[in-house]
Design an enzyme around this catalytic site. Structure first.
Site, short mmCIF file in Angstrom:
data_model
loop_
_atom_site.label_atom_id
_atom_site.label_comp_id
_atom_site.label_asym_id
_atom_site.label_seq_id
_atom_site.Cartn_x
_atom_site.Cartn_y
_atom_site.Cartn_z
N CYS A 41 0.81 -1.23 0.00
CA CYS A 41 0.00 0.00 0.00
C CYS A 41 0.84 1.27 0.00
O CYS A 41 0.28 2.38 0.01
CB CYS A 41 -0.96 -0.02 1.18
SG CYS A 41 -2.16 -1.36 1.09
N LYS A 53 -8.92 8.84 2.98
CA LYS A 53 -9.50 7.50 2.76
C LYS A 53 -10.92 7.40 3.31
O LYS A 53 -11.64 6.46 2.97
CB LYS A 53 -8.62 6.43 3.38
CG LYS A 53 -7.30 6.20 2.65
CD LYS A 53 -6.52 5.06 3.28
CE LYS A 53 -5.21 4.79 2.54
NZ LYS A 53 -4.18 5.82 2.81
N PHE A 90 2.02 -3.50 3.72
CA PHE A 90 2.35 -4.83 4.23
C PHE A 90 3.81 -5.13 3.95
O PHE A 90 4.35 -4.78 2.88
CB PHE A 90 1.49 -5.90 3.56
CG PHE A 90 0.08 -5.99 4.09
CD1 PHE A 90 -0.33 -5.30 5.21
CD2 PHE A 90 -0.84 -6.79 3.45
CE1 PHE A 90 -1.62 -5.40 5.70
CE2 PHE A 90 -2.14 -6.92 3.91
CZ PHE A 90 -2.53 -6.21 5.04
N GLU A 104 0.16 5.23 13.87
CA GLU A 104 0.51 6.42 13.09
C GLU A 104 0.31 7.69 13.91
O GLU A 104 1.15 8.59 13.91
CB GLU A 104 -0.30 6.49 11.79
CG GLU A 104 0.07 7.68 10.92
CD GLU A 104 -0.67 7.73 9.60
OE1 GLU A 104 -0.24 8.50 8.70
OE2 GLU A 104 -1.68 7.01 9.45
#
Length: 407
Positions: free
Chosen positions: A161, A331, A395, A312
């Site tokens: 990603c 998002k 990932f 994060e």
């Protein structure tokens, strides 16, 4: 202006919020998610997706549409938009000095799953001879080169990603090394397939709010429970600032810093202390010649998965010495476009600088009390800023941080 500054002279964008940069920006600023139950996902446990609306690939691409998969269609459309926006004439440019770098997270299930079915059913004669070339991750970069006559270095990069952001960093390196004069860089993904949905569902990564699709993607929200699968593409035209000035191009922004790292911790989970993110962040700021106090906004990776958002947020709070600038996760509107996310968010961060306005994080009703950030919510926030960062993680522990500066 640093001699290492790279000008963003054109952008192309397709998201579930719109089919170009203007409509996507408007949709993201609305703070309203277009997520919906997707009939093409069949009877999987979480049949939610964010699809690009009203996209007619055949009308745009003509005969090229039959030999390519949807992620390539989206990449080509974004590339055409970006080149037009940059005011470039592909019939007169020196194609040998034009590079293409496209980030893609996974191979196209559209072709590979169909091919596997034909194989298991022994339908060998009906298997397409284009099965491999149309489904591999380099297909988007290759087709852009064919369509636009770009004959310089071209490649696909895949860091899960973080792929779209890694593609931009790779493109920047090509320009600074004088291997290209122009690079089309970005990401594309069309992952809305039952197999992909089922795989993420089995991991517990998807939101299960099937009863409330538009409220499913909830970055940083107290009740977040995962992301919504999405498709999209973003492409940026990058040039050395001196070359952009020489042809009197008007940059949208300057791409002035890039940092990348690997956690070397876990195949899927982020490092719990954000150690890899911190290394990428520090490297990006050093590359840009900036201090954290120069950053006016953060476009967060913000997937709406419980652990990743918390890691994060805690890392951002520490890196900014307890005083981080306003943060958003787009998002909430676009869903998670996987390998395309970093490029899409780079375009949105560029537009944030241009408009001096931060889009809201959709569906943020109650901020998670464990998250100590100023997360923009409900409506766009006018905000003076000269530089912003955009985070992307993938990932395998891939981290990529981009620094963009106002033109």
């Amino acid at each position: 202006m640093s001699r290492r500054d790279i000008a963003v002279t054109g952008v192309g964008l397709l998201t579930s919020a719109g089919t170009d940069a203007v409509t996507s920006w408007r949709g993201v600023c609305s703070g309203e998610s277009p997520a919906a139950v997707d009939p093409d996902l069949g009877d999987v446990p979480v049949p939610l997706s964010c699809r690009v609306p009203d996209f007619d690939a055949a009308a745009l691409l003509g005969r090229a549409v039959w030999r390519t998969d949807r992620f390539v269609h989206l990449a080509l459309a974004a590339a055409y938009q970006a080149v037009t926006d940059a005011g470039l004439d592909t019939t007169t440019w020196d194609g040998a000095r034009v590079g293409v770098v496209v980030g893609v997270g996974t191979e196209s299930k559209e072709t590979s799953v169909t091919a596997l079915r034909k194989y298991t059913e022994h339908q060998y004669a009906t298997l397409s001879p284009l099965t491999v070339p149309r489904s591999t991750v380099n297909a988007a970069a290759a087709e852009i080169c064919i369509a636009l006559g770009a004959r310089g270095p071209s490649m696909a990069v895949t860091t899960a990603c973080a792929s779209g952001a890694t593609a931009l960093g790779t493109a920047r390196d090509l320009l600074l090394a004088d291997r290209c004069d122009i690079v089309l860089a970005g990401g594309a993904e069309a992952p809305c397939h039952p197999l992909t949905s089922l795989s993420f569902s089995q991991m517990g990564a998807l939101s299960t709010r099937v009863h409330d699709p538009q409220g499913a993607s909830r970055p940083f929200e107290r009740d977040r429970d995962g992301f919504v699968l999405a498709e999209g593409a973003g492409v940026l035209v990058l040039e050395r600032a001196s070359d952009a000035r020489a042809r009197r191009a008007r940059p949208h922004a300057y791409f002035c810093g890039y940092g990348s790292s690997t956690d070397a911790h876990h195949y899927a989970a982020a490092h719990p202390a954000g150690a890899g993110f911190e290394r990428a962040f520090t490297a990006a700021l050093a590359d840009a010649g900036l201090h954290e106090t120069d950053i006016g906004h953060v476009n967060a990776h913000g997937t709406a998965t419980p652990m990743n958002d918390q890691i994060e947020a805690a890392t951002l709070h520490r890196l900014f010495n307890g005083h981080p600038p306003p943060v958003t996760s787009t998002k909430g509107v676009t869903g998670h476009t996987l390998g395309a996310a970093g490029a899409i968010e780079a375009v949105l961060a560029t537009l944030t600088l241009r408009h001096q306005t931060i889009p809201p994080t959709a569906n943020l009703d109650v901020l998670d009390p464990a998250i100590d950030l100023d997360v923009v919510a409900k409506e766009p926030r006018p905000h003076r800023m000269q530089a912003v960062i955009s985070n992307s993680f993938g990932f395998g522990g891939h981290n990529a941080v981009l620094v963009l500066r106002q033109a």
